[in-house]
Structure formats: structure tokens, C-alpha cells
Design a protein around this motif. Structure first.
Motif, PDB file in Angstrom:
ATOM      1  N   HIS A  29       0.849  -1.207   0.000  1.00 30.55           N
ATOM      2  CA  HIS A  29       0.000   0.000   0.000  1.00 30.55           C
ATOM      3  C   HIS A  29       0.881   1.253   0.000  1.00 30.55           C
ATOM      4  N   LEU A  32       2.712   1.720  -3.356  1.00 32.89           N
ATOM      5  CA  LEU A  32       1.843   2.284  -4.393  1.00 32.89           C
ATOM      6  C   LEU A  32       1.637   3.784  -4.185  1.00 32.89           C
ATOM      7  N   GLU A  33       1.470   4.195  -2.939  1.00 30.63           N
ATOM      8  CA  GLU A  33       1.267   5.621  -2.656  1.00 30.63           C
ATOM      9  C   GLU A  33       2.487   6.466  -3.024  1.00 30.63           C
ATOM     10  N   LEU A  38       1.321   7.428  -9.754  1.00 31.71           N
ATOM     11  CA  LEU A  38       0.133   7.254  -8.916  1.00 31.71           C
ATOM     12  C   LEU A  38       0.028   8.380  -7.895  1.00 31.71           C
ATOM     13  N   ARG A  48      -7.381   7.393  -5.635  1.00 39.13           N
ATOM     14  CA  ARG A  48      -7.359   7.117  -4.189  1.00 39.13           C
ATOM     15  C   ARG A  48      -6.957   5.658  -4.004  1.00 39.13           C
ATOM     16  N   ILE A  49      -6.125   5.394  -3.016  1.00 41.24           N
ATOM     17  CA  ILE A  49      -5.680   4.035  -2.722  1.00 41.24           C
ATOM     18  C   ILE A  49      -6.141   3.687  -1.315  1.00 41.24           C
ATOM     19  N   ASP A  50      -6.956   2.624  -1.209  1.00 40.60           N
ATOM     20  CA  ASP A  50      -7.523   2.212   0.074  1.00 40.60           C
ATOM     21  C   ASP A  50      -7.308   0.725   0.286  1.00 40.60           C
ATOM     22  N   GLU A  51      -7.425   0.301   1.538  1.00 42.19           N
ATOM     23  CA  GLU A  51      -7.473  -1.122   1.864  1.00 42.19           C
ATOM     24  C   GLU A  51      -8.915  -1.456   2.203  1.00 42.19           C
ATOM     25  N   ILE A  68      -6.131  -4.254  -1.673  1.00 43.44           N
ATOM     26  CA  ILE A  68      -5.850  -2.845  -1.904  1.00 43.44           C
ATOM     27  C   ILE A  68      -6.666  -2.463  -3.125  1.00 43.44           C
ATOM     28  N   VAL A  70      -7.435   0.537  -5.815  1.00 41.40           N
ATOM     29  CA  VAL A  70      -7.023   1.806  -6.396  1.00 41.40           C
ATOM     30  C   VAL A  70      -8.237   2.332  -7.149  1.00 41.40           C
ATOM     31  N   VAL A  88      -0.177   0.326 -12.169  1.00 38.77           N
ATOM     32  CA  VAL A  88      -0.337  -0.459 -10.940  1.00 38.77           C
ATOM     33  C   VAL A  88       0.337  -1.821 -11.113  1.00 38.77           C
TER      34      VAL A  88
END
Length: 120
Positions: A29, A32-33, A38, A48-51, A68, A70, A88
Motif C-alpha cells: 500500500h 503504491l502511494e 500514482l 485514491r488508494i484504500d485497503e 488494496i 485503487v 499499478v
């Protein structure tokens, strides 16, 4: 906020296999951020990148696994979506190569696939 701003219109799920630890998910995570293409999109509120808790095909939670997700946001999402999917994929492979170098053992296998905005 204009219509479509901040709304996930396309999503990409990154799933690590069952050998992944919570620290693997957290490390990927963060990786990727920090990936420049990205990060640039996130900084301009296009990504937006979330779990999210892993769910099965029926939408039920699957144990303690995490994915994860995206999310590509806003009106331009369709135009840039495939390039984000490709980025990604490259980023996940770079993370796996890095993990192989800095930790013992093989990194978890990963899948990267387009999904609906709700993560299914």
C-alpha cells in the motif's frame, strides 16, 4: 464539488495470495502511494488508494484478508484508466522484486484486476 468529482468511476483490485502478511499488505500500500505517477494522480484528486476487507463473489467478507483498491476518480477516469491499470501492475511487480531483495523467501503472488467501484 462538481458532479463526478471525488466519485470512484473505475477501480483496480490488488490482491496478494494467502502467504501475504499484514506487513506485506501495508508495505505494498505504501509502495503504491509513493510511486510517482500514482502519487501525482492522488495529489490532484484523480486517484485514491484504500485497503478493504476481502469479499467473495456474493459480497460476504472472507476471513481477515485485505485487498488494496485503487480508485480512479472523476470525469477523466475512463480516459486514463488503462494507463493506471498498467502502472499499478508495473508497481506491484517492482514491489515484489524489491521485497525479494530485502526479505527472505519469495514474496506473495499478486493479482491486479479491474473491479467495480465498490471493490467487487
Amino acid at each position: 464539488m462538481a458532479e463526478g468529482d471525488g466519485v470512484a468511476t473505475h477501480g483496480i483490485r490488488v490482491r496478494l495470495d494467502g502467504t501475504a502478511s499484514e506487513s506485506d499488505i501495508d508495505a505494498l500500500h505504501k509502495w503504491l502511494e509513493r510511486e510517482k505517477p500514482l502519487a501525482d494522480l492522488a495529489r490532484t484528486d484523480q486517484l485514491r488508494i484504500d485497503e478493504r476487507i476481502r469479499i467473495d463473489e456474493a459480497g460476504a467478507p472472507m476471513g481477515t484478508g485485505m485487498d488494496i483498491v485503487v480508485a480512479v476518480l472523476g470525469g477523466a477516469a475512463g480516459a486514463i484508466f488503462q494507463s493506471v491499470v498498467d502502472q499499478v501492475r508495473r508497481s506491484v511487480e517492482a514491489w515484489r522484486a524489491n521485497r525479494r531483495e530485502v526479505e527472505n523467501g519469495e514474496p506473495p503472488e499478486a493479482s491486479v484486476e479491474p473491479v467495480r467501484p465498490d471493490g467487487r
